[in-house]
Design a protein around this motif. Structure first.
Motif, PDB file in Angstrom:
ATOM      1  N   LYS A  44     -50.787  20.824   7.674  1.00 15.29           N
ATOM      2  CA  LYS A  44     -50.413  22.211   7.890  1.00 15.29           C
ATOM      3  C   LYS A  44     -51.379  22.829   8.900  1.00 15.29           C
ATOM      4  CE  LYS A  44     -48.397  23.083   3.387  1.00 15.29           C
ATOM      5  NZ  LYS A  44     -48.407  23.925   2.186  1.00 15.29           N
ATOM      6  N   THR A  45     -50.817  23.513   9.859  1.00 11.73           N
ATOM      7  CA  THR A  45     -51.633  24.196  10.852  1.00 11.73           C
ATOM      8  C   THR A  45     -51.151  25.629  10.986  1.00 11.73           C
ATOM      9  OG1 THR A  45     -50.179  23.522  12.639  1.00 11.73           O
ATOM     10  CG2 THR A  45     -52.075  22.100  12.190  1.00 11.73           C
ATOM     11  N   ALA A  46     -52.033  26.484  11.385  1.00  8.91           N
ATOM     12  CA  ALA A  46     -51.677  27.887  11.592  1.00  8.91           C
ATOM     13  C   ALA A  46     -51.421  28.101  13.079  1.00  8.91           C
ATOM     14  CB  ALA A  46     -52.786  28.791  11.101  1.00  8.91           C
ATOM     15  N   VAL A  47     -50.194  27.895  13.486  1.00  6.76           N
ATOM     16  CA  VAL A  47     -49.825  28.045  14.885  1.00  6.76           C
ATOM     17  C   VAL A  47     -48.897  29.240  15.000  1.00  6.76           C
ATOM     18  CG1 VAL A  47     -48.667  26.971  16.847  1.00  6.76           C
ATOM     19  CG2 VAL A  47     -50.040  25.588  15.294  1.00  6.76           C
ATOM     20  N   LYS A  48     -49.268  30.159  15.878  1.00  6.34           N
ATOM     21  CA  LYS A  48     -48.423  31.319  16.089  1.00  6.34           C
ATOM     22  C   LYS A  48     -47.344  30.961  17.110  1.00  6.34           C
ATOM     23  CE  LYS A  48     -52.159  34.544  15.227  1.00  6.34           C
ATOM     24  NZ  LYS A  48     -52.999  35.609  15.779  1.00  6.34           N
ATOM     25  N   PRO A  49     -46.120  31.408  16.884  1.00  2.00           N
ATOM     26  CA  PRO A  49     -45.067  31.106  17.855  1.00  2.00           C
ATOM     27  C   PRO A  49     -45.325  31.841  19.166  1.00  2.00           C
ATOM     28  CG  PRO A  49     -44.256  32.619  16.183  1.00  2.00           C
ATOM     29  CD  PRO A  49     -45.625  32.167  15.747  1.00  2.00           C
ATOM     30  N   ALA A  50     -44.913  31.229  20.205  1.00  2.00           N
ATOM     31  CA  ALA A  50     -45.104  31.829  21.528  1.00  2.00           C
ATOM     32  C   ALA A  50     -44.231  33.066  21.653  1.00  2.00           C
ATOM     33  CB  ALA A  50     -44.733  30.825  22.615  1.00  2.00           C
ATOM     34  N   GLY A  51     -44.764  34.051  22.298  1.00  2.00           N
ATOM     35  CA  GLY A  51     -44.005  35.283  22.485  1.00  2.00           C
ATOM     36  C   GLY A  51     -42.856  35.071  23.453  1.00  2.00           C
ATOM     37  N   ALA A  52     -41.929  35.990  23.416  1.00  2.00           N
ATOM     38  CA  ALA A  52     -40.798  35.907  24.329  1.00  2.00           C
ATOM     39  C   ALA A  52     -41.295  36.086  25.762  1.00  2.00           C
ATOM     40  CB  ALA A  52     -39.781  36.987  23.992  1.00  2.00           C
ATOM     41  N   PRO A  53     -40.778  35.300  26.679  1.00  2.00           N
ATOM     42  CA  PRO A  53     -41.236  35.438  28.062  1.00  2.00           C
ATOM     43  C   PRO A  53     -40.873  36.818  28.598  1.00  2.00           C
ATOM     44  CG  PRO A  53     -39.389  33.923  27.921  1.00  2.00           C
ATOM     45  CD  PRO A  53     -39.775  34.271  26.525  1.00  2.00           C
ATOM     46  N   GLN A  54     -41.769  37.347  29.369  1.00  2.00           N
ATOM     47  CA  GLN A  54     -41.554  38.675  29.933  1.00  2.00           C
ATOM     48  C   GLN A  54     -40.468  38.598  31.004  1.00  2.00           C
ATOM     49  OE1 GLN A  54     -42.996  41.434  28.871  1.00  2.00           O
ATOM     50  NE2 GLN A  54     -44.167  40.318  27.350  1.00  2.00           N
ATOM     51  N   ALA A  55     -39.485  39.432  30.846  1.00  2.00           N
ATOM     52  CA  ALA A  55     -38.409  39.478  31.835  1.00  2.00           C
ATOM     53  C   ALA A  55     -38.937  40.212  33.067  1.00  2.00           C
ATOM     54  CB  ALA A  55     -37.191  40.184  31.269  1.00  2.00           C
ATOM     55  N   LYS A  56     -39.055  39.487  34.155  1.00  2.00           N
ATOM     56  CA  LYS A  56     -39.579  40.064  35.384  1.00  2.00           C
ATOM     57  C   LYS A  56     -38.555  39.816  36.485  1.00  2.00           C
ATOM     58  CE  LYS A  56     -43.472  39.745  38.554  1.00  2.00           C
ATOM     59  NZ  LYS A  56     -44.668  38.994  38.903  1.00  2.00           N
ATOM     60  N   ALA A  57     -38.227  40.854  37.174  1.00  2.00           N
ATOM     61  CA  ALA A  57     -37.269  40.704  38.260  1.00  2.00           C
ATOM     62  C   ALA A  57     -37.909  39.881  39.374  1.00  2.00           C
ATOM     63  CB  ALA A  57     -36.853  42.066  38.781  1.00  2.00           C
ATOM     64  N   LEU A  58     -37.221  38.853  39.785  1.00  2.90           N
ATOM     65  CA  LEU A  58     -37.745  37.998  40.844  1.00  2.90           C
ATOM     66  C   LEU A  58     -37.524  38.665  42.195  1.00  2.90           C
ATOM     67  CD1 LEU A  58     -36.529  34.508  39.644  1.00  2.90           C
ATOM     68  CD2 LEU A  58     -38.823  35.450  39.526  1.00  2.90           C
ATOM     69  N   GLU A  59     -38.552  38.644  42.990  1.00  4.08           N
ATOM     70  CA  GLU A  59     -38.494  39.229  44.314  1.00  4.08           C
ATOM     71  C   GLU A  59     -38.167  38.128  45.310  1.00  4.08           C
ATOM     72  OE1 GLU A  59     -41.312  42.230  46.884  1.00  4.08           O
ATOM     73  OE2 GLU A  59     -42.254  40.672  45.693  1.00  4.08           O
ATOM     74  N   SER A  60     -37.260  38.388  46.208  1.00  6.66           N
ATOM     75  CA  SER A  60     -36.900  37.368  47.188  1.00  6.66           C
ATOM     76  C   SER A  60     -38.064  37.144  48.146  1.00  6.66           C
ATOM     77  CB  SER A  60     -35.655  37.790  47.967  1.00  6.66           C
ATOM     78  OG  SER A  60     -35.967  38.842  48.855  1.00  6.66           O
ATOM     79  N   CYS A  61     -38.049  35.980  48.747  1.00  8.41           N
ATOM     80  CA  CYS A  61     -39.123  35.630  49.678  1.00  8.41           C
ATOM     81  C   CYS A  61     -39.161  36.583  50.863  1.00  8.41           C
ATOM     82  CB  CYS A  61     -38.939  34.197  50.159  1.00  8.41           C
ATOM     83  SG  CYS A  61     -39.149  32.968  48.867  1.00  8.41           S
ATOM     84  N   PHE A  62     -37.980  36.996  51.337  1.00  9.41           N
ATOM     85  CA  PHE A  62     -37.955  37.877  52.498  1.00  9.41           C
ATOM     86  C   PHE A  62     -38.480  39.263  52.153  1.00  9.41           C
ATOM     87  CE2 PHE A  62     -35.785  40.835  55.425  1.00  9.41           C
ATOM     88  CZ  PHE A  62     -36.335  40.383  56.597  1.00  9.41           C
ATOM     89  N   LYS A  63     -38.155  39.754  50.974  1.00  6.86           N
ATOM     90  CA  LYS A  63     -38.673  41.061  50.558  1.00  6.86           C
ATOM     91  C   LYS A  63     -40.194  41.026  50.454  1.00  6.86           C
ATOM     92  CE  LYS A  63     -34.897  43.427  49.916  1.00  6.86           C
ATOM     93  NZ  LYS A  63     -34.557  44.606  50.671  1.00  6.86           N
ATOM     94  N   ARG A  64     -40.715  39.943  49.895  1.00 12.46           N
ATOM     95  CA  ARG A  64     -42.167  39.804  49.789  1.00 12.46           C
ATOM     96  C   ARG A  64     -42.793  39.695  51.175  1.00 12.46           C
ATOM     97  NH1 ARG A  64     -45.885  37.742  45.761  1.00 12.46           N
ATOM     98  NH2 ARG A  64     -47.908  38.127  46.691  1.00 12.46           N
ATOM     99  N   TYR A  65     -42.121  38.966  52.083  1.00 14.57           N
ATOM    100  CA  TYR A  65     -42.605  38.837  53.459  1.00 14.57           C
ATOM    101  C   TYR A  65     -42.678  40.205  54.131  1.00 14.57           C
ATOM    102  CZ  TYR A  65     -42.203  38.102  58.492  1.00 14.57           C
ATOM    103  OH  TYR A  65     -42.377  38.168  59.841  1.00 14.57           O
ATOM    104  N   GLU A  66     -41.632  41.006  53.962  1.00 17.93           N
ATOM    105  CA  GLU A  66     -41.635  42.337  54.573  1.00 17.93           C
ATOM    106  C   GLU A  66     -42.776  43.193  54.039  1.00 17.93           C
ATOM    107  OE1 GLU A  66     -37.649  43.634  53.640  1.00 17.93           O
ATOM    108  OE2 GLU A  66     -37.057  43.369  55.724  1.00 17.93           O
ATOM    109  N   ARG A  67     -43.012  43.118  52.711  1.00 18.61           N
ATOM    110  CA  ARG A  67     -44.078  43.906  52.101  1.00 18.61           C
ATOM    111  C   ARG A  67     -45.447  43.457  52.598  1.00 18.61           C
ATOM    112  NH1 ARG A  67     -46.442  43.277  47.070  1.00 18.61           N
ATOM    113  NH2 ARG A  67     -44.866  41.764  46.461  1.00 18.61           N
ATOM    114  N   GLU A  68     -45.684  42.147  52.659  1.00 22.68           N
ATOM    115  CA  GLU A  68     -46.963  41.616  53.118  1.00 22.68           C
ATOM    116  C   GLU A  68     -47.165  41.863  54.615  1.00 22.68           C
ATOM    117  OE1 GLU A  68     -49.401  40.174  51.282  1.00 22.68           O
ATOM    118  OE2 GLU A  68     -48.237  40.490  49.454  1.00 22.68           O
ATOM    119  N   TYR A  69     -46.084  41.768  55.383  1.00 24.21           N
ATOM    120  CA  TYR A  69     -46.161  41.984  56.835  1.00 24.21           C
ATOM    121  C   TYR A  69     -46.525  43.432  57.140  1.00 24.21           C
ATOM    122  CZ  TYR A  69     -44.850  41.578  61.754  1.00 24.21           C
ATOM    123  OH  TYR A  69     -44.865  41.568  63.122  1.00 24.21           O
ATOM    124  N   ALA A  70     -46.035  44.361  56.319  1.00 24.17           N
ATOM    125  CA  ALA A  70     -46.331  45.776  56.530  1.00 24.17           C
ATOM    126  C   ALA A  70     -47.808  46.082  56.293  1.00 24.17           C
ATOM    127  CB  ALA A  70     -45.458  46.634  55.624  1.00 24.17           C
TER     128      ALA A  70
END
Length: 97
Positions: A44-70
């Motif tokens: 028997k081990t005391a293992v806590k279940p992993a939390g639900a993954p955080q829903a994060k909106a994925l940013e497209s590569c081009f959007k990130r490029y525009e933000r970094e380029y600015a």
């Protein structure tokens, strides 16, 4: 070369006249140790279940490029080249480096 090395014993050798056996090598059969009842008990081990993954909106590569380029200065070509390289890697791998 590898194909010849692997296929040679099948084509020209047999189990009785194998070059390994002719050299005096013997095949040793090793038996696996039997599992005992003590090995199969549960722990028997005391293992806590992993939390639900955080829903994060994925940013497209081009959007990130525009933000970094600015963020780059108007005359800083090295920054712009770096951002362009990162955009290329993002398009190839699927994530921003």
């Amino acid at each position: 070369m590898l194909a010849i090395f692997l296929a040679w014993p099948m084509v020209f050798g047999s189990e009785q006249s194998s070059a390994v056996r002719a050299a005096g090598a013997k095949v040793a059969a090793v038996a696996a140790p039997a599992a005992s009842a003590a090995d199969g008990r549960l722990v028997k081990t005391a293992v806590k279940p992993a939390g639900a993954p955080q829903a994060k909106a994925l940013e497209s590569c081009f959007k990130r490029y525009e933000r970094e380029y600015a963020r780059c200065n108007a005359i800083d070509s090295s920054c712009r080249m770096k951002v362009a390289d990162q955009w290329d890697l993002c398009e190839a791998t699927g994530f921003w480096p």
